[in-house]
Design a protein around this motif. Structure first.
Motif, short mmCIF file in Angstrom:
data_model
loop_
_atom_site.label_atom_id
_atom_site.label_comp_id
_atom_site.label_asym_id
_atom_site.label_seq_id
_atom_site.Cartn_x
_atom_site.Cartn_y
_atom_site.Cartn_z
N THR A 270 -164.08 -17.19 -49.03
CA THR A 270 -164.26 -16.49 -50.29
C THR A 270 -165.52 -15.63 -50.26
N ILE A 271 -166.59 -16.15 -49.66
CA ILE A 271 -167.82 -15.37 -49.55
C ILE A 271 -167.58 -14.11 -48.74
N VAL A 272 -166.87 -14.24 -47.63
CA VAL A 272 -166.57 -13.07 -46.80
C VAL A 272 -165.77 -12.04 -47.59
N SER A 273 -164.75 -12.51 -48.30
CA SER A 273 -163.94 -11.59 -49.11
C SER A 273 -164.79 -10.92 -50.19
N LEU A 274 -165.73 -11.68 -50.77
CA LEU A 274 -166.62 -11.11 -51.78
C LEU A 274 -167.46 -9.99 -51.20
N THR A 275 -168.03 -10.20 -50.03
CA THR A 275 -168.88 -9.16 -49.42
C THR A 275 -168.08 -7.93 -49.06
N GLU A 276 -166.77 -8.08 -48.91
CA GLU A 276 -165.89 -6.94 -48.62
C GLU A 276 -165.34 -6.30 -49.89
N GLY A 277 -165.67 -6.90 -51.04
CA GLY A 277 -165.17 -6.38 -52.30
C GLY A 277 -163.68 -6.61 -52.47
N ALA A 278 -163.16 -7.65 -51.83
CA ALA A 278 -161.72 -7.91 -51.87
C ALA A 278 -161.41 -9.34 -52.29
N PRO A 286 -167.47 -17.49 -62.82
CA PRO A 286 -167.92 -16.70 -63.96
C PRO A 286 -167.52 -15.23 -63.83
N GLN A 287 -167.60 -14.50 -64.93
CA GLN A 287 -167.30 -13.07 -64.91
C GLN A 287 -168.22 -12.32 -63.95
N THR A 288 -169.40 -12.88 -63.74
CA THR A 288 -170.37 -12.26 -62.82
C THR A 288 -169.75 -12.08 -61.43
N PHE A 289 -168.90 -13.02 -61.01
CA PHE A 289 -168.25 -12.93 -59.70
C PHE A 289 -167.44 -11.64 -59.60
N THR A 290 -166.65 -11.35 -60.62
CA THR A 290 -165.81 -10.16 -60.62
C THR A 290 -166.66 -8.89 -60.59
N GLU A 291 -167.77 -8.90 -61.35
CA GLU A 291 -168.65 -7.73 -61.38
C GLU A 291 -169.32 -7.51 -60.03
N ARG A 294 -166.91 -6.01 -57.55
CA ARG A 294 -166.78 -4.55 -57.75
C ARG A 294 -167.93 -3.81 -57.08
N LEU A 295 -169.14 -4.32 -57.22
CA LEU A 295 -170.30 -3.66 -56.61
C LEU A 295 -170.22 -3.70 -55.08
N PHE A 296 -169.74 -4.82 -54.54
CA PHE A 296 -169.56 -4.90 -53.09
C PHE A 296 -168.49 -3.90 -52.64
N ALA A 297 -167.41 -3.78 -53.41
CA ALA A 297 -166.34 -2.84 -53.06
C ALA A 297 -166.86 -1.41 -53.04
N GLU A 298 -167.81 -1.10 -53.89
CA GLU A 298 -168.39 0.24 -53.95
C GLU A 298 -169.42 0.47 -52.85
#
Length: 560
Positions: A270-278, A286-291, A294-298
């Motif tokens: 999950t951490i790897v996917s987060l750093t890839e914005g995916a 929390p909602q912070t995760f989704t935000e 998005r920033l990682f995806a950008e």
């Protein structure tokens, strides 16, 4: 059949498990390296294992040295153990991400109690004074870092300590000078930018004033996310990213951010996917995760990505169970992590991740606990990977790691054996893929070998040529070129399709591409080619235009 071989592994004791730290070509170098590790004081015990590979491929291991570290008086319990510290040459280096991350690890207990990030600590006079007044904590921290930096740089320990003492005073003076102006905490990021007047230190200091008003990690994190949405943040995301990176160091923040995770393997994926914005938010995230996703995806959080991937590397190579509640699932969880991190195009996290996975594999793939040699562990790990292209990617990435380089000829021989053994495309690429995808994967494997900086030129060219031979056999056996150049189709269609095939990038620049180009040249050399080409165009009035386009296509695809 090759003869018998002997290698020496230097292993360190990590949480009751022996982990390979280095491989040496002879016994003397192995023992010397083990002694150096022991003297550094970062390991409880070291040992040297002699690995003898017989002619039949079986291995025999003998422990020829094993030593425990001398027990030392306990250091400051408020300081965490760190094994390296980046070298700082000027004041700006102390504010940089490698320095802040080191501070975040070393002072974890203090920072958690004070609820301040390294970013805030370095920019606020009151927080610096509060830290300096905390007994001998400041002096102990400087001693610890000075020792590590001096060892890495070869500088005298006292000189390094004096530099760090002086730098701390200069950092404090900067913070006090800012505080003397009686600044007010900004209400928005736009206000912080305006108050700073374009000065990076002032911007960070104004940010710190607002961050210190938030007395929880997530309060700070949510403020940073809100700031990132302001138009003024577009040119200052590096400062916002810096604090987010500091906030990803505390383990509790990561745990709360990820929400429910069934085990460590799932959390790391999950951490790897987060750093890839995916990433997809898990239950209770929390909602912070989704935000943040998005920033990682950008691509707005490169520092945070580096810190999080550093955590994944440490955990992947560590000893914490990937499946804490069910040890029988350890291999399955390792396999899921392995396939998430390694594919034909990359090893996520690069060479350090490849080394970490080999360390983990040495335990998991052997059933846990017992020590196996690096070559044996690598063979087992390769067997768990999907196909030849993925295995090649892992081997080449591992070659760039410290452990890979220390393996020397052992690794290059395994690489050589892998390529020589895989003499058919089915051993490289899954049969289920379409021919263009299969050829593209094989071509990518060829490019990986040709561009690998960790192999000598002659060796990598020889292996790359062998992959080219596999492509030639595939083109011949499956009559790929004949299927592209269908005799019943009009000449114009056949010629255009062939040239596009040559320029598609799915063929290896070598024998296989030359095969396809030879068919194009065969068409071009036939008598009255251009007249026949124009005549075969469905709309005769467009014949000349198609011919001009064809000549342009020839140039674009490398025919000159």
């Amino acid at each position: 059949m090759s003869g018998s071989k002997t290698s020496y592994e230097v292993q360190v004791l990590a949480d009751k498990n022996w982990v390979i730290a280095e491989m040496a070509p002879d016994e003397a170098k192995a023992k010397a390296f083990a002694e150096n590790l022991l003297q550094a004081g970062n390991h409880a015990a070291v040992r040297v294992v002699k690995d003898f590979e017989r002619i039949d491929g079986t291995h025999s291991e003998t422990i020829i040295m094993e030593k425990k570290a001398t027990e030392k008086a306990a250091g400051d319990p408020s300081l965490a153990t760190i094994t390296e510290a980046p070298l700082c040459s000027d004041l700006e280096d102390f504010y940089a991400q490698p320095s802040r991350t080191t501070i975040g690890k070393l002072l974890r207990k203090y920072l958690d109690e004070a609820l301040v990030t390294p970013f805030e600590l370095l920019h606020d006079a009151k927080e610096m004074k509060r830290f300096g007044d905390k007994g001998n904590l400041l002096f102990s921290a400087i001693d610890r870092v000075a020792g590590l930096q001096a060892k890495a740089s070869g500088e005298e320990g006292k000189a390094r300590k004096d530099f760090l003492d002086k730098s701390w005073e200069e950092l404090g003076k900067r913070a006090r000078d800012f505080a003397a102006k009686k600044p007010k905490a900004p209400q928005t990021f736009a206000e912080a930018v305006a108050s700073s007047g374009g000065d990076a230190f002032l911007l960070r200091s104004y940010m710190t004033l607002a961050l210190l008003e938030k007395r929880s990690w997530f309060g700070k994190l949510d403020l940073l996310v809100a700031w990132s949405a302001e138009p003024e943040a577009k040119g200052s995301m590096v400062e916002i990213d810096a604090v987010i990176a500091d906030l990803t160091v505390p383990a509790q923040v990561i745990q709360d951010l990820l929400g429910f995770q069934s085990n460590l393997s799932a959390a790391l994926c999950t951490i790897v996917s987060l750093t890839e914005g995916a990433a997809e938010a898990a239950k209770f995230a929390p909602q912070t995760f989704t935000e943040l996703n998005r920033l990682f995806a950008e691509g707005s959080l490169p520092q945070s990505r580096e810190v999080l991937m550093g955590r994944v590397v440490r955990e992947a190579g560590g000893t914490n169970p990937l499946s804490r509640n069910d040890s029988s699932q350890e291999y399955e969880m390792f396999h899921k992590l392995l396939t998430r991190l390694v594919d034909k195009d990359r090893v996520v996290g690069g060479a350090p991740m490849a080394e970490a996975l080999l360390q983990r594999g040495a335990r998991v793939l052997n059933g846990g606990g017992a020590s196996v040699s690096a070559p044996q562990a690598l063979q087992l790990l390769l067997g768990a990977l999907a196909d030849g292209c993925v295995r090649l990617q892992f081997l080449l990435t591992l070659a760039g790691s410290n452990l890979g380089r220390s393996m020397g000829e052992v690794l290059t021989e395994m690489l050589d054996a892998h390529v020589r053994r895989s003499n058919h495309i089915d051993l490289w690429v899954p049969v289920r893929l379409a021919p263009p995808a299969r050829m593209a994967a094989l071509t990518n494997a060829n490019k990986l070998l040709r561009s690998c900086p960790n192999l000598v030129d002659g060796f990598r060219k020889e292996l790359a040529d062998r992959i080219d031979d596999v492509m030639v056999r595939y083109l011949t056996a499956e009559e790929i070129i004949e299927k592209v150049d269908k005799p019943d189709d009009p000449l114009a269609m056949r010629a255009i399709r062939l040239v596009k095939f040559c320029g598609s990038g799915v063929l290896i620049e070598g024998k296989s591409l030359n095969m396809a180009k030879a068919r194009v040249v065969e068409h071009l050399r036939q008598k009255q080619f251009e007249e026949k080409f124009v005549a075969s165009v469905p709309d005769p009035s467009q014949g000349e235009k198609h011919l001009r386009d064809f000549h342009r296509l020839l140039v674009e695809c490398g025919f000159g």
